[in-house]
Design a protein around this motif. Structure first.
Motif, PDB file in Angstrom:
ATOM      1  N   SER A   1       0.854  -1.192   0.000  1.00  0.00           N
ATOM      2  CA  SER A   1       0.000   0.000   0.000  1.00  0.00           C
ATOM      3  C   SER A   1       0.885   1.234   0.000  1.00  0.00           C
ATOM      4  O   SER A   1       1.260   1.744   1.071  1.00  0.00           O
ATOM      5  N   PRO A   2       1.300   1.715  -1.169  1.00  0.00           N
ATOM      6  CA  PRO A   2       2.246   2.845  -1.244  1.00  0.00           C
ATOM      7  C   PRO A   2       1.702   4.123  -0.616  1.00  0.00           C
ATOM      8  O   PRO A   2       2.493   5.001  -0.237  1.00  0.00           O
ATOM      9  N   ASN A   3       0.391   4.271  -0.533  1.00  0.00           N
ATOM     10  CA  ASN A   3      -0.181   5.506   0.012  1.00  0.00           C
ATOM     11  C   ASN A   3      -0.048   5.597   1.524  1.00  0.00           C
ATOM     12  O   ASN A   3      -0.243   6.662   2.108  1.00  0.00           O
ATOM     13  N   ILE A   4       0.281   4.488   2.177  1.00  0.00           N
ATOM     14  CA  ILE A   4       0.416   4.492   3.633  1.00  0.00           C
ATOM     15  C   ILE A   4       1.818   4.973   4.013  1.00  0.00           C
ATOM     16  O   ILE A   4       2.821   4.464   3.515  1.00  0.00           O
ATOM     17  N   LYS A   5       1.883   5.952   4.912  1.00  0.00           N
ATOM     18  CA  LYS A   5       3.155   6.475   5.407  1.00  0.00           C
ATOM     19  C   LYS A   5       3.286   6.130   6.880  1.00  0.00           C
ATOM     20  O   LYS A   5       2.482   6.553   7.711  1.00  0.00           O
ATOM     21  N   LEU A   6       4.277   5.303   7.189  1.00  0.00           N
ATOM     22  CA  LEU A   6       4.488   4.828   8.553  1.00  0.00           C
ATOM     23  C   LEU A   6       5.755   5.447   9.141  1.00  0.00           C
ATOM     24  O   LEU A   6       6.737   5.679   8.434  1.00  0.00           O
ATOM     25  N   ASP A   7       5.692   5.708  10.429  1.00  0.00           N
ATOM     26  CA  ASP A   7       6.838   6.284  11.144  1.00  0.00           C
ATOM     27  C   ASP A   7       7.717   5.138  11.644  1.00  0.00           C
ATOM     28  O   ASP A   7       7.533   4.615  12.741  1.00  0.00           O
ATOM     29  N   LYS A   8       8.690   4.735  10.808  1.00  0.00           N
ATOM     30  CA  LYS A   8       9.506   3.581  11.151  1.00  0.00           C
ATOM     31  C   LYS A   8      10.614   3.918  12.158  1.00  0.00           C
ATOM     32  O   LYS A   8      11.246   3.024  12.707  1.00  0.00           O
ATOM     33  N   ASN A   9      10.817   5.178  12.431  1.00  0.00           N
ATOM     34  CA  ASN A   9      11.854   5.570  13.383  1.00  0.00           C
ATOM     35  C   ASN A   9      11.347   5.537  14.818  1.00  0.00           C
ATOM     36  O   ASN A   9      12.152   5.586  15.757  1.00  0.00           O
ATOM     37  N   ASN A  10      10.030   5.472  14.997  1.00  0.00           N
ATOM     38  CA  ASN A  10       9.444   5.445  16.334  1.00  0.00           C
ATOM     39  C   ASN A  10       8.690   4.125  16.504  1.00  0.00           C
ATOM     40  O   ASN A  10       7.574   3.985  16.049  1.00  0.00           O
ATOM     41  N   PRO A  11       9.302   3.123  17.157  1.00  0.00           N
ATOM     42  CA  PRO A  11       8.678   1.804  17.270  1.00  0.00           C
ATOM     43  C   PRO A  11       7.294   1.838  17.936  1.00  0.00           C
ATOM     44  O   PRO A  11       6.378   1.136  17.499  1.00  0.00           O
ATOM     45  N   ALA A  12       7.136   2.635  18.985  1.00  0.00           N
ATOM     46  CA  ALA A  12       5.842   2.679  19.677  1.00  0.00           C
ATOM     47  C   ALA A  12       4.754   3.231  18.755  1.00  0.00           C
ATOM     48  O   ALA A  12       3.646   2.683  18.663  1.00  0.00           O
ATOM     49  N   GLU A  13       5.088   4.321  18.070  1.00  0.00           N
ATOM     50  CA  GLU A  13       4.120   4.910  17.136  1.00  0.00           C
ATOM     51  C   GLU A  13       3.868   3.968  15.950  1.00  0.00           C
ATOM     52  O   GLU A  13       2.740   3.868  15.440  1.00  0.00           O
ATOM     53  N   LEU A  14       4.914   3.263  15.535  1.00  0.00           N
ATOM     54  CA  LEU A  14       4.764   2.337  14.418  1.00  0.00           C
ATOM     55  C   LEU A  14       3.805   1.199  14.766  1.00  0.00           C
ATOM     56  O   LEU A  14       2.983   0.794  13.942  1.00  0.00           O
ATOM     57  N   ARG A  15       3.914   0.714  16.013  1.00  0.00           N
ATOM     58  CA  ARG A  15       2.983  -0.336  16.440  1.00  0.00           C
ATOM     59  C   ARG A  15       1.544   0.165  16.390  1.00  0.00           C
ATOM     60  O   ARG A  15       0.639  -0.530  15.927  1.00  0.00           O
ATOM     61  N   ASN A  16       1.330   1.367  16.882  1.00  0.00           N
ATOM     62  CA  ASN A  16      -0.026   1.931  16.861  1.00  0.00           C
ATOM     63  C   ASN A  16      -0.544   2.094  15.429  1.00  0.00           C
ATOM     64  O   ASN A  16      -1.718   1.821  15.138  1.00  0.00           O
ATOM     65  N   GLN A  17       0.337   2.564  14.545  1.00  0.00           N
ATOM     66  CA  GLN A  17      -0.066   2.740  13.151  1.00  0.00           C
ATOM     67  C   GLN A  17      -0.410   1.403  12.487  1.00  0.00           C
ATOM     68  O   GLN A  17      -1.403   1.292  11.761  1.00  0.00           O
ATOM     69  N   LEU A  18       0.416   0.397  12.773  1.00  0.00           N
ATOM     70  CA  LEU A  18       0.162  -0.921  12.190  1.00  0.00           C
ATOM     71  C   LEU A  18      -1.143  -1.513  12.731  1.00  0.00           C
ATOM     72  O   LEU A  18      -1.931  -2.102  11.979  1.00  0.00           O
TER      73      LEU A  18
END
Length: 265
Positions: free
Chosen positions: A158-175
């Motif tokens: 899904s190229p339109n999704i932008k995830l914050d891979k530098n912040n693991p906690a935020e990345l978990r929430n986004q996923l």
């Protein structure tokens, strides 16, 4: 001379129509055999439902065939032909009852098909939900490196999704949010598919039920209007009795007139 020609033409026309009627009845027999053999009643609701559709779809063939065979009540028929008419008259009643029975079988089949569709949709939904729950647990318990790989995999799909891979906690929430979103979308798609299938089933069922009712009504009407084939012998007996009584009356001596003549003398 013209009357004899018209009578012969009428007989030829009646014979041709009857021949066509017998041909249509044979075709109807072939259609019925193709639809009903091999029988799978009680075993397969889909077969029962589609069989109803095949039968009502070809119901005009036996109806027209019966009408053509019965055409020309007053036209001369052989004794064998009269027996066939009597049989076909009762066959019309049996076919009428048969279509009513198939109507109820079709109703039962549609209910069972709808239940099977709902069960299958629920099973697919449960399977999808279980997969999403497993993914959520993996995201919660995995390390940061695996979490980053999962994020990269999702971004590729899904190229339109932008995830914050530098912040693991935020990345978990986004996923987790993305997985929840996909879970809801799949549930909605399954529910829409189930409703669409139900609407199509109801639409097709109502059409075939209506055709089955009309076919049963017409066949019952044919049976009701062909009483003359089942009471032909009775008519002859009554006619012979009336003819005998008239002959007796005609041959009865007129004693009253004789007595009057003797008095005049």
């Amino acid at each position: 001379m013209s009357n004899s020609n018209s009578n012969s033409t009428e007989v030829i026309t009646a014979n041709l129509l009857r021949l066509a009627g017998y041909g249509l009845l044979l075709l109807a027999l072939s259609n019925f055999a193709d639809a009903l053999l091999p029988p799978k009643f009680v075993q397969d609701p889909t077969w029962e439902f589609t069989t109803l559709g095949k039968l009502v779809g070809t119901s005009p063939v036996p109806i027209i065939g019966l009408v053509l065979v019965f055409y020309g009540e007053s036209t001369a028929r052989s004794a064998f032909g009269k027996n066939i008419l009597k049989f076909l008259s009762w066959l019309s009643l049996l076919l009428s009852i048969f279509f009513v029975i198939m109507l109820f079988i079709g109703i039962s089949a549609a209910i069972r098909i709808n239940g099977d569709n709902n069960t299958q949709a629920s099973a697919v939904a449960s399977q999808q939900i279980a997969q999403f729950n497993a993914i959520k647990e993996n995201i919660k318990n995995t390390n940061d490196a695996n979490l980053k790989k999962a994020a990269e995999f999702i971004e590729k799909r899904s190229p339109n999704i932008k995830l914050d891979k530098n912040n693991p906690a935020e990345l978990r929430n986004q996923l987790e949010a993305e997985i929840t979103k996909n879970e809801k979308a799949i549930k909605q798609n399954i529910e829409e598919g189930k409703n669409k299938t139900f609407r199509q089933l109801v639409k097709q069922a109502l059409k075939w039920y209506f055709e089955a009712i009309v076919s049963a009504f017409v066949l019952f009407g044919i049976w009701n209007q062909t009483k003359w084939t089942r009471t032909n012998q009775r008519r002859k007996k009554k006619g012979s009795k009336s003819a005998t009584s008239l002959a007796d009356v005609a041959s009865t001596p007129t004693f009253e007139n004789d007595s009057l003549d003797s008095e005049d003398q």
